[in-house]
Design an enzyme around this catalytic site. Structure first.
Site, short mmCIF file in Angstrom:
data_model
loop_
_atom_site.label_atom_id
_atom_site.label_comp_id
_atom_site.label_asym_id
_atom_site.label_seq_id
_atom_site.Cartn_x
_atom_site.Cartn_y
_atom_site.Cartn_z
N ALA A 1 18.12 -2.33 -4.88
CA ALA A 1 18.43 -3.74 -4.65
C ALA A 1 18.52 -4.45 -6.00
O ALA A 1 18.08 -3.92 -7.01
CB ALA A 1 17.32 -4.37 -3.82
N GLY B 1 17.50 0.86 -1.65
CA GLY B 1 18.65 0.41 -0.86
C GLY B 1 19.91 1.19 -1.22
O GLY B 1 20.80 1.37 -0.37
N GLU C 1 19.76 4.20 0.79
CA GLU C 1 20.00 3.86 2.20
C GLU C 1 21.49 3.62 2.45
O GLU C 1 22.00 3.94 3.52
CB GLU C 1 19.14 2.67 2.60
CG GLU C 1 17.67 3.10 2.69
CD GLU C 1 16.69 1.96 2.85
OE1 GLU C 1 16.92 0.89 2.26
OE2 GLU C 1 15.69 2.15 3.56
N GLU D 1 10.38 1.97 -3.17
CA GLU D 1 9.92 0.65 -2.71
C GLU D 1 8.41 0.49 -2.76
O GLU D 1 7.88 -0.59 -3.06
CB GLU D 1 10.41 0.38 -1.28
CG GLU D 1 11.90 0.23 -1.12
CD GLU D 1 12.65 1.54 -0.90
OE1 GLU D 1 12.08 2.62 -1.18
OE2 GLU D 1 13.80 1.49 -0.45
#
Ligand code: NAD
Length: 692
Positions: free
Chosen positions: A62, A101, A104, A124
């Protein structure tokens, strides 16, 4: 879109993410990806889509600037939904890193191809978060529960070769990644292979033995003490074994949001930024460049010197290790050899790498061997006369421009520098024990230390993998000065009615890695005793002083190394000692204090307030550049729970006005030791924040 370029090669569309340096999933990237997915889906001439990262990496996660802010659309969830709805095969082509992310996103693509050497992971948890974009669900279904638990709770990345074996990556590219991805996409399109059947992947999960999760929790119990995110991850993975992918994803999202809202995540994100801030030196001219450091010398082959030599060699810097005699330096070299042998035996280092690194360290007992070194670090006895003599000799042999560092923990850097004719080259480099392991390095600027020397030392610290914090030349610098203040306060609590094991329990319950008294016993009580004796003359008449530590040392009890200290030891196992209890009671009686029980809350608050008040003083005096530097020192060097963000961050969260009131109340009850710092008073009455 600016951050994603869209192009076609024949029937395959290519979306290239271009958001240097790490292709973070910023709003621009997300919008560009949405656009590419929609265009590829709508274009009848396109049969498949490849998503690839431009530059050095796929997507490292992110955008850190988005942390804590509401997620603007299109969110990662919207992209994941669009990928799920896309009827054409989508291939993620991974090189460099696919993290958080970013991974993901790759997992939401229907297939993955990776370049050798690339890494994937879910870091994370290191920010008090957990995967929130279906990461847990994919790991569980593609790689199985063991791998899912390990990756998501450790936050450590996995090489794609291993990830390929686990099923997380479908193909390894053996040549050009884009060419391989295009070939793979063509093949998938030709065979009509779209998304995978998630239900089929989930089939075996309901048979997973719940004991697996119980064992994993047990194994990590100590490491996760007080932490929310790893517990949430395990709960989510365990429950998801009995849920559909969509139900599991909903559970994951709710748990992620709980972590995101938690004070722990705010604290860890604070430290993440604080660590980066600490690298900046206010007032240093931007034109100042760090000088190269290719070779180093270390003087003193004791505990610290041998650790510092290893820290340098581990970073590829050649080191000459010097001590008074060949016998003394041989002892240091032997300790180093043993240390590397242990790493090899543990499997954390290959024998070849250990040999190569050790070969960088050369023993010497002659100062002449230091003549070519770019950096020389002194780690001899903590004695001003000895250090002055060492620096006089260094001044005679070191080449012009060489940095002369001292690892002193308490002495005046300017006095040490004055032993040379080049005080501008002298700087404090306060390593923590064991120096090859501990992340923190306090760098202490003397009155005359040059900007180039500061910049080079900060850069060298980074090269060593250390987190450097710049401190001013005041007694104890940042870390030990605060330790002195709250250590005194803890000792006063012993005088008044507490016992060492109560204080240690209270601190550990708060999240400290270790209790204060257990830590003192480990470091050796004689060292601090000597320092106290040196300081005795400076003590003002009437100044409060607890005699307990001296009484213990007078018994010849110096902590772990002598089997007794604040505790009794069998090996490293500590047990409370009734004789210490009696000694403390006698000390209270001698002070004329009637002992009374001290509530845990009072003990904790008095210790934390002492820490914060001294931290504010240090900030006010300019010994620390910024409040967050104090947090970094405490989280990385003194075992303060990272998930509370460090003492200064903790204080802001608690309320600086409430801390100030507590300090004032302690001053009324216990005297002027508790004089509130002017900065704390001002911050409490003003913005209730430390100055930026
Ligand atoms: P130590 O006693 O283990 O080692 C000191 C070494 O210096 C010995 O090998 C000794 O032979 C050598 N030495 C003494 N005088 C010398 C000289 N004139 N020339 C060359 N070598 C000489 O001590 P240590 O624990 O490694 O501490 C060294 C320094 O590091 C001290 O200043 C100490 O305050 C500081 N320090 C220690 C720690 C710690 O946890 N031990 C942490 C941070 C800083």
């Amino acid at each position: 879109m600016d951050n994603v370029t869209y192009a076609c090669q024949g029937e395959i569309a290519i979306a290239t993410i271009d958001n240097p340096p790490v292709n973070a999933l910023s709003l621009g990237v997300r919008a560009g990806l949405m656009d590419a997915i929609e265009r590829a889906g709508a274009d009848p001439g396109v049969k498949a889509l490849v998503i690839i990262g431009g530059g050095k990496t796929f997507v490292a996660g992110a955008d850190i600037n988005d942390f804590g802010k509401p997620y603007a659309e299109p969110s990662l969830y919207t992209i994941i939904d669009a990928l799920a709805a896309c009827a054409k095969p989508v291939v993620a082509a991974i090189h460099g890193m696919a993290l958080g992310g970013g991974l993901e996103l790759a997992l939401a693509c229907h297939w993955r191809i990776a370049a050798p050497g690339a890494k994937i992971g879910q870091p994370e948890v290191k920010l008090g978060l957990m995967p929130g974009g279906h990461g847990t669900q994919w790991w569980l279904r593609l790689a199985g529960p063991e791998a899912a638990l390990e990756v998501a709770t450790s936050g450590n990345p996995v090489g794609v070769e291993a990830a390929h074996k686990m099923g997380m990556v479908d193909k390894l590219a053996d040549g050009d990644l884009l060419a391989g991805a295009l070939e793979f996409a063509r093949q998938l399109a030709a065979e009509g292979r779209g998304k995978r059947d998630i239900d089929a992947l989930s089939a075996g999960l309901k048979n997973v033995d719940s004991q697996l999760f119980a064992d994993f929790r047990k194994k990590n119990e100590r490491k996760w003490r007080g932490l929310l995110a790893p517990q949430k991850i395990v709960d989510c993975l365990e429950a998801s074994c009995h849920l559909t992918f969509q139900q599991g994803a909903a559970l994951e999202k709710a748990a992620f949001q709980e972590c995101e809202r938690s004070p722990q995540s705010r604290a860890l994100i604070h430290l993440f930024f604080a660590e980066r801030e600490a690298a900046k030196v206010a007032g240093l001219s931007p034109t100042i460049k760090a000088a190269p450091v290719a070779s180093a010398g270390v003087i003193g082959a004791g505990t610290m010197g041998s650790g510092i030599a290893m820290a340098l060699a581990n970073a590829g810097i050649a080191v000459t290790l010097l001590d008074l005699s060949e016998a003394a330096v041989s002892r240091g070299m032997e300790a180093i050899r043993k240390n590397y042998a242990t790493s090899v035996a543990r499997g954390s280092l290959s024998p070849a790498a250990a040999d190569k690194t050790q070969a960088l360290i050369t023993a010497s007992s002659s100062y002449a061997d230091l003549a070519a070194a770019d950096l020389i670090i002194e780690a001899v006895f903590e004695d001003m006369a000895v250090k002055e003599e060492v620096f006089r000799q260094l001044d005679a042999v070191a080449k012009p421009g060489a940095i002369l560092g001292t690892n002193t923990s308490t002495l005046d850097i300017d006095r040490i520098a004055a032993a040379t004719a080049r005080p501008e080259s002298v700087i404090g480099m306060h390593f923590f024990s064991p120096a090859n392991v501990m992340k923190l390095l306090e760098i202490v600027r003397g009155a005359k230390t040059s900007d180039t020397v500061i910049a080079t030392t900060m850069a060298t610290a980074r090269k060593l993998g250390k987190i450097a914090v710049l401190a001013g030349n005041a007694e104890g610098f940042i870390g030990n000065r605060i330790l002195g203040a709250y250590g005194d306060q803890a000792d006063f609590l012993l005088d008044e009615g507490a016992l060492p094991w109560q204080i240690d329990r209270v601190l550990q319950d708060f999240g400290f890695a270790m209790g204060l008294y257990a830590m003192r016993d480990m470091a050796g009580l004689d060292v601090i005793w000597r320092i106290r004796q040196q300081q005795a003359a400076k003590r003002l008449p009437g100044e409060r002083y607890s005699p307990i530590a001296d009484r213990i040392c007078e018994q010849g009890w110096f902590g772990q190394k002598s089997g007794r200290g604040y505790y009794r030891y069998e090996g490293r196992a500590a047990t409370p000692d009734p004789e210490i209890e009696a000694l403390i009671e006698a000390a209270s009686a001698q002070l004329g204090i009637t002992r009374k029980p001290i509530a845990d809350e009072e003990a904790l608050m008095r210790i934390l307030c002492a820490m914060v008040n001294e931290g504010a003083r240090i900030l006010d005096e300019g010994v620390a550049q910024r409040a967050s530097d104090i947090d970094v020192v405490y989280a990385y060097g003194y075992g303060f729970p990272a998930y509370r963000g460090g003492p200064m961050f903790w204080a802001e969260q608690y309320g600086l006005d409430k801390i100030y009131e507590a300090v004032c109340a302690y001053q009324r009850a216990h005297g002027d030791w508790w004089r509130p710092s002017a900065l704390l008073a001002a911050a409490a009455k003003g913005k209730k924040r430390w100055p930026d």
